[in-house]
Enzyme design. Structure first.
Site, short mmCIF file in Angstrom:
data_model
loop_
_atom_site.label_atom_id
_atom_site.label_comp_id
_atom_site.label_asym_id
_atom_site.label_seq_id
_atom_site.Cartn_x
_atom_site.Cartn_y
_atom_site.Cartn_z
N LYS A 52 0.84 -1.20 0.00
CA LYS A 52 0.00 0.00 0.00
C LYS A 52 0.88 1.26 0.00
O LYS A 52 0.64 2.20 -0.75
CB LYS A 52 -0.95 -0.02 1.22
CG LYS A 52 -2.05 -1.08 1.07
CD LYS A 52 -2.86 -1.32 2.34
CE LYS A 52 -3.86 -2.45 2.10
NZ LYS A 52 -4.67 -2.81 3.29
N GLN A 96 -4.55 -1.94 9.57
CA GLN A 96 -4.52 -3.25 8.92
C GLN A 96 -5.08 -4.31 9.86
O GLN A 96 -4.71 -4.39 11.03
CB GLN A 96 -3.07 -3.59 8.51
CG GLN A 96 -2.93 -4.82 7.65
CD GLN A 96 -3.59 -4.69 6.27
OE1 GLN A 96 -3.74 -3.60 5.73
NE2 GLN A 96 -3.99 -5.81 5.70
N ASP A 119 -10.93 2.68 4.21
CA ASP A 119 -11.24 1.25 4.08
C ASP A 119 -12.75 1.04 3.95
O ASP A 119 -13.19 -0.06 3.59
CB ASP A 119 -10.75 0.48 5.32
CG ASP A 119 -9.48 -0.30 5.07
OD1 ASP A 119 -9.28 -0.75 3.93
OD2 ASP A 119 -8.69 -0.46 6.02
N1 GUN Z 1 -7.06 -7.16 6.07
C1 GUN Z 1 -7.47 -7.88 5.00
N2 GUN Z 1 -8.04 -7.08 4.08
C2 GUN Z 1 -7.99 -5.83 4.58
C3 GUN Z 1 -8.42 -4.55 4.09
O1 GUN Z 1 -9.00 -4.40 3.00
N3 GUN Z 1 -8.17 -3.50 4.91
C4 GUN Z 1 -7.57 -3.63 6.11
N4 GUN Z 1 -7.39 -2.54 6.84
N5 GUN Z 1 -7.16 -4.79 6.60
C5 GUN Z 1 -7.37 -5.88 5.83
#
Ligand code: GUN
Length: 296
Positions: A52, A96, A119
Site C-alpha cells: 500500500k 490493517q 477502508d
Molecule cells: N485485512 C485484510 N483485508 C484488509 C483490508 O482491506 N483493509 C484492512 N485494513 N485490513 C485488511
C-alpha cells in the site's frame, strides 16, 4: 478465455490518479496522504501494508506507516487514531486487520473519523453504502467493481453467486452488486459456511459471475463452474512449500488451472483482485482528499 489481469486494470486506475497528483503538485498544492497503522509483525499484513505504501509513492500520494508492537494497548491505539483524525495533513487512515485478540476491532473501526475511513469499514459508511449514498466503498469490493468496469463485464440481470459473507468482502460485495449502479443490478445469491456444501456447489454451477472470498485454497473446482462463467477469486492464502524461495506459495480460493478450462474470464492469484484492492484504497484516499475544504 480472458485473464482478468489486475496489473493492467490497476495500472489504468493508477495512471489517472498520478495525473491528478501531478496537477496538484504543479499547482503548488499538497497531495493526498494515507496513514497506515500496522500492529505486530504478521507476515501477510507486513506485505500488504508495504505494498500500500509503495503504491502511494508510485501515484504521487504521501503516506506514513505507523507501527506498534503486538502488546500495544487498545487505549494507545485509539489515542493514535484520534491524533490522526485531528491531523489536517492526513486524508485517509487505515488500520490493517487482523488485530491482536486483546484489541476490539469494532472499537478501532468506529474510532476512525468516517471522513477519513478509506477502508470503508465504519458503520456509518456501510450504512450509506447499503442505501446507495455516496461514500467510501470497502477497498476489496471496490476493487472488484473497478475490475468489472475495466473489462466491460456486464452485471445487469446476471446471476452473481458470492461465496463468503465477511464484513470486508462477501457481504458488501453482495449488497453492491444487487444495488442500482453501473456495476450492479445483478441477481445475487450469497453462500457461506452454514450453506450445505451441496447447495453451494449447486448455486456455483448456476453462476454467470462467481465471486469467491472464503480463504480456503482451491475451494472452487471445475465441477462447480458453469461453462463460460466469469470467475473472481478474492482468496490470498500462504501455503507452505519447501520448494518455493520464501518457503510458501500464494494460493487463491479457485483452482486456476481447472477454472481456465471452463470459464470465459478468470482473475489470477497473485496479480488479480489483490492489486485492485490497492487501486480501490487509493481512489478512496483521493476521494477523502477532495472532500475537504482546507487543502493547503
Ligand atoms: N485485512 C485484510 N483485508 C484488509 C483490508 O482491506 N483493509 C484492512 N485494513 N485490513 C485488511
Amino acid at each position: 478465455m480472458l485473464i482478468l489481469d489486475g496489473k493492467i486494470a490497476s495500472a489504468a486506475v493508477k495512471a489517472r490518479l498520478l495525473e491528478q497528483t501531478k496537477a496538484l503538485a504543479e499547482a503548488g498544492k499538497r497531495t493526498p496522504h494515507l496513514a497506515a497503522i500496522l500492529v505486530g509483525n504478521n507476515g501477510a499484513s507486513e506485505t500488504y501494508v508495504a505494498s500500500k505504501v509503495k503504491n502511494c509513492d508510485e501515484t504521487g500520494f504521501g503516506s506514513s506507516l505507523i507501527r506498534f508492537n503486538d502488546d500495544v494497548t487498545e487505549a494507545e491505539l485509539l489515542a493514535k487514531i484520534n491524533e490522526l483524525n485531528a491531523d489536517h495533513s492526513v486524508d485517509g487512515i487505515l488500520v490493517q486487520l487482523p488485530l491482536p485478540k486483546h484489541i476490539n476491532d469494532e472499537k478501532v473501526i468506529e474510532a476512525i473519523h468516517p471522513d477519513k475511513d478509506v477502508d470503508g469499514f465504519h458503520p456509518m459508511n456501510i450504512g450509506r453504502m447499503v442505501q446507495g449514498f455516496d461514500t467510501f466503498i470497502p477497498a476489496t469490493p471496490y476493487g472488484v467493481l473497478l475490475m468489472l468496469e475495466h473489462f466491460n463485464i456486464e452485471t445487469k440481470g446476471k446471476h452473481v453467486v458470492v461465496i463468503g459473507r465477511s464484513n470486508i468482502v462477501g457481504r458488501p460485495m453482495s449488497i453492491l452488486l444487487s444495488g442500482e449502479r453501473p456495476q450492479g443490478n445483478a441477481h445475487v445469491t450469497i453462500c457461506h459456511r452454514h450453506t450445505p456444501k451441496q447447495e453451494t456447489i449447486k448455486m456455483a454451477q448456476q453462476a454467470d459471475i462467481l465471486i469467491v472470498a472464503v480463504g480456503i485454497p482451491e475451494f472452487v473446482t471445475a465441477d462447480m463452474i458453469k461453462p463460460g462463467a466469469v470467475i473472481i477469486d478474492v482468496g490470498i492464502t500462504r501455503v507452505e512449500d519447501a520448494t518455493a524461495k520464501k518457503g510458501f506459495r500464494i494460493k487463491g480460493d479457485v483452482n486456476y488451472e481447472q477454472a481456465i478450462t471452463k470459464a470465459s474470464a478468470v482473475t489470477p492469484v497473485p496479480g488479480g483482485v489483490g492489486l485492485m484492492t490497492i487501486a480501490g484504497l487509493l481512489k478512496n484516499t483521493m476521494k477523502a482528499y477532495e472532500g475537504k475544504f482546507y487543502h493547503v
